[in-house]
Design an enzyme around this catalytic site. Sequence first.
Site, mmCIF file in Angstrom:
data_model
loop_
_atom_site.group_PDB
_atom_site.id
_atom_site.type_symbol
_atom_site.label_atom_id
_atom_site.label_comp_id
_atom_site.label_asym_id
_atom_site.label_seq_id
_atom_site.Cartn_x
_atom_site.Cartn_y
_atom_site.Cartn_z
ATOM 1 N N ARG A 184 57.834 16.119 19.330
ATOM 2 C CA ARG A 184 57.745 14.962 18.438
ATOM 3 C C ARG A 184 56.411 14.881 17.707
ATOM 4 N NH1 ARG A 184 59.907 10.209 22.545
ATOM 5 N NH2 ARG A 184 61.705 11.367 23.370
ATOM 6 N N GLU A 202 58.467 18.141 30.797
ATOM 7 C CA GLU A 202 59.085 18.262 29.472
ATOM 8 C C GLU A 202 58.108 17.765 28.412
ATOM 9 O OE1 GLU A 202 62.516 16.060 26.797
ATOM 10 O OE2 GLU A 202 62.786 16.127 28.974
ATOM 11 N N LYS A 211 71.870 16.508 30.131
ATOM 12 C CA LYS A 211 71.011 15.331 30.026
ATOM 13 C C LYS A 211 71.892 14.146 29.626
ATOM 14 C CE LYS A 211 67.190 13.482 27.230
ATOM 15 N NZ LYS A 211 66.097 13.835 26.295
#
Length: 218
Positions: free
Chosen positions: A55, A51, A139
């Site tokens: 950001r 993943e 998640k």
Amino acid sequence: MGDVTSASSPVPTAPSVLGLAPVIPVVVLEDAADAVPLARALVSGGLPAIEVTLRTPAALDAIRAIAREVPQAVVGAGTLLTPEHVAAAGAVGAQFLVSPGWSPRLLHAMRDSGIPFLPGVSTASEVVTLLEEGVTELKFFPAEAAGGTAYLKSLAAPLPRARFCPTGGIGLASAPSYLALPNVGCVGGTWMLPADALAAKDWDRVRRLALEAAALAV
């Protein structure tokens, strides 16, 4: 992930990534040039699902590079917050999508993308709402702060259809207790990506830490 169905008009389910490896590395990259050697180190260490979080400005270029140059990897995009993020991640080849939370608009975009996805949840009410939408793989974030293994264990009996990838505050020592739960498919973590190793481009150290994490399979 993205196990979306409707009672009146079933929708084909997207493949799951929860079973690819016990641990999904959560990667924050400042330099897209590091993406390919880092991905190769993780894959070599037995962690093919990666993943890359959105950001940093380098994230989309990093996902594109991994998707093109590391075919053994299953590269996903994390920290998706808007439908625009979903579209951008799909355009560069992301093979799964992860969000820290969800909204109806974001859920709609992830579902319509056709890409496997994990929407983030931290409460039982969110889980119930998503189960009503046909989403069964989620998640759990932020895992440790939101109640950890005790909270997830308490959800297993009343909500047996829900399966989770807990992420947030999990390390090598605590990961096995999560993976032992019947409703946990894998965990997300960063401990195999220490900042000093990334700064030094010490990919062999990353590979060794990945091997250690991959061995946590139960």
